[in-house]
Design a protein around this motif. Structure first.
Motif, PDB file in Angstrom:
ATOM      1  N   PHE A 116       0.833  -1.204   0.000  1.00  0.00           N
ATOM      2  CA  PHE A 116       0.000   0.000   0.000  1.00  0.00           C
ATOM      3  C   PHE A 116       0.867   1.254   0.000  1.00  0.00           C
ATOM      4  O   PHE A 116       0.654   2.178  -0.799  1.00  0.00           O
ATOM      5  CB  PHE A 116      -0.922  -0.003   1.220  1.00  0.00           C
ATOM      6  N   LEU A 117       1.848   1.313   0.878  1.00  0.00           N
ATOM      7  CA  LEU A 117       2.720   2.476   0.951  1.00  0.00           C
ATOM      8  C   LEU A 117       3.581   2.623  -0.293  1.00  0.00           C
ATOM      9  O   LEU A 117       3.766   3.729  -0.810  1.00  0.00           O
ATOM     10  CB  LEU A 117       3.606   2.387   2.201  1.00  0.00           C
ATOM     11  N   PHE A 118       4.117   1.515  -0.782  1.00  0.00           N
ATOM     12  CA  PHE A 118       4.991   1.579  -1.951  1.00  0.00           C
ATOM     13  C   PHE A 118       4.225   2.066  -3.182  1.00  0.00           C
ATOM     14  O   PHE A 118       4.776   2.797  -4.024  1.00  0.00           O
ATOM     15  CB  PHE A 118       5.610   0.203  -2.233  1.00  0.00           C
TER      16      PHE A 118
ATOM     17  N   HIS B 283      -6.361   6.625  -8.685  1.00  0.00           N
ATOM     18  CA  HIS B 283      -6.747   6.316  -7.306  1.00  0.00           C
ATOM     19  C   HIS B 283      -7.689   5.109  -7.193  1.00  0.00           C
ATOM     20  O   HIS B 283      -7.968   4.659  -6.072  1.00  0.00           O
ATOM     21  CB  HIS B 283      -7.463   7.520  -6.669  1.00  0.00           C
ATOM     22  N   LEU B 284      -8.184   4.612  -8.297  1.00  0.00           N
ATOM     23  CA  LEU B 284      -9.252   3.610  -8.288  1.00  0.00           C
ATOM     24  C   LEU B 284      -8.985   2.400  -7.391  1.00  0.00           C
ATOM     25  O   LEU B 284      -9.865   2.004  -6.607  1.00  0.00           O
ATOM     26  CB  LEU B 284      -9.544   3.144  -9.721  1.00  0.00           C
ATOM     27  N   PRO B 285      -7.808   1.756  -7.426  1.00  0.00           N
ATOM     28  CA  PRO B 285      -7.607   0.568  -6.580  1.00  0.00           C
ATOM     29  C   PRO B 285      -7.743   0.840  -5.085  1.00  0.00           C
ATOM     30  O   PRO B 285      -8.046  -0.077  -4.307  1.00  0.00           O
ATOM     31  CB  PRO B 285      -6.174   0.126  -6.931  1.00  0.00           C
ATOM     32  N   LEU B 286      -7.538   2.076  -4.664  1.00  0.00           N
ATOM     33  CA  LEU B 286      -7.611   2.390  -3.237  1.00  0.00           C
ATOM     34  C   LEU B 286      -9.010   2.191  -2.665  1.00  0.00           C
ATOM     35  O   LEU B 286      -9.173   1.999  -1.457  1.00  0.00           O
ATOM     36  CB  LEU B 286      -7.156   3.837  -2.991  1.00  0.00           C
TER      37      LEU B 286
ATOM     38  N   THR C 173      -8.373   2.553   3.811  1.00  0.00           N
ATOM     39  CA  THR C 173      -8.066   3.786   3.097  1.00  0.00           C
ATOM     40  C   THR C 173      -9.251   4.747   3.171  1.00  0.00           C
ATOM     41  O   THR C 173     -10.391   4.337   3.416  1.00  0.00           O
ATOM     42  CB  THR C 173      -7.754   3.521   1.614  1.00  0.00           C
ATOM     43  N   VAL C 174      -8.979   6.009   2.952  1.00  0.00           N
ATOM     44  CA  VAL C 174     -10.045   7.011   2.927  1.00  0.00           C
ATOM     45  C   VAL C 174     -11.043   6.689   1.825  1.00  0.00           C
ATOM     46  O   VAL C 174     -12.264   6.794   2.008  1.00  0.00           O
ATOM     47  CB  VAL C 174      -9.448   8.415   2.713  1.00  0.00           C
TER      48      VAL C 174
END
Length: 296
Positions: free
Chosen positions: A61-63, A190-193, A199-200
């Motif tokens: 997630f961070l990477f 941003h879609l996968p988030l 996640t927000v």
């Protein structure tokens, strides 16, 4: 009569591609890297399951957030190998940066704060300092919170979206069209988030009004950060991105009425800024190569 040697242009088989071709090639490569790194990482996080606050999901997630930055670095290395100078707004810190960056940071934060205040009479939630204190405590304190807000989003994205993609899009597009197109691309990125727990975006929901408004909000944000880039480079666009994200998190902006008000305020401001000022940056001219001219 004797003739003197003169320089006449000729087309060499090994000549470098024209500047427009370079812009398109760099832009395409940047998008492939940005989306490839981010989506591969984020869909890995989706497959692992669990929350972004727990291992091992937190690592991909961070990477994934650094996809645009990695793409920007690759393009910069590529440009260096061609012998082309870096655009002045990308790397140089001028005195104007020290003036514009704090000013635009305050202005960007004010768009969120004023919109939240206007949304309250229309049914939006009241502002609460307790929510802000709780967010900072959960992050490990004010310092840790601010550092995380700088790295996650502004620093990991702006060298790519504004420092790399935007100036190349401006080579063939106007300011509004570039902002609209890049904002739409940013929303898709941003879609996968939306599918990663914690996640927000996941909390908002992909098909909810809040999720749709989040996607729409990337367009005025793209225009505001682009204006900041034109004024004082990537540092200023980082400042605007940081200010908006941080203020929204501290105010816990999730209500659709507040989101809609923020979009409206930022759209008005971005339109005024872009229509009343001239762009201060221009696409860098192509650099002549040794094969551009040959002596006879």
């Amino acid at each position: 009569m004797p003739t003197s040697n003169t320089c006449t242009p000729s087309v060499a088989p090994s000549a470098a591609p024209s500047s427009p071709d370079r812009h398109r090639s760099d832009l395409t490569l940047f998008m492939v890297i940005a989306f490839g790194v981010s989506w591969a990482s984020w869909f890995t996080a989706v497959g692992l399951g669990g929350s972004v606050k727990q291992a091992p999901t937190v690592l991909p997630f961070l990477f994934g957030a650094f996809g645009p930055l990695i793409g920007a670095l690759v393009i910069r290395v590529r440009r260096g190998r061609r012998g082309e100078p870096a655009p002045e707004h990308v790397v140089r810190i001028r005195r104007t940066t020290l003036f514009w960056a704090p000013l635009l940071l305050a202005l960007a934060s004010a768009t969120v704060l004023s919109a939240a205040l206007l949304a309250h009479p229309a049914g939006g939630p009241a502002l609460s300092w307790n929510d802000a204190k709780e967010v900072m405590q959960d992050a490990g304190g004010p310092a840790a919170f601010l550092v995380s807000m700088v790295i996650s989003g502004p620093l990991s994205e702006e060298p790519g979206w504004r420092g790399t993609a935007y100036p190349r899009m401006r080579a063939s597009m106007g300011r509004f069209r570039a902002g609209l197109v890049l904002g739409a691309i940013w929303a898709v990125w941003h879609l996968p988030l939306f599918f990663i727990d914690g996640t927000v975006q996941n909390e908002l929901g992909l098909k909810s009004p809040s999720g749709v408004l989040f996607a729409v909000s990337t367009i005025p944000m793209a225009m505001l950060t682009a204006y900041a880039y034109e004024r004082a480079g990537v540092i200023a666009s980082i400042a605007v991105h940081f200010a908006v994200n941080t203020t929204m998190v501290l105010l816990d902006v999730k209500a659709p009425v507040t989101q809609a008000m923020i979009i409206g305020v930022q759209t008005i401001l971005a339109t005024l800024l872009l229509t009343t000022t001239r762009p201060t940056n221009k696409p860098a001219p192509s650099i002549p190569t040794l094969t551009d001219h040959r002596r006879r």
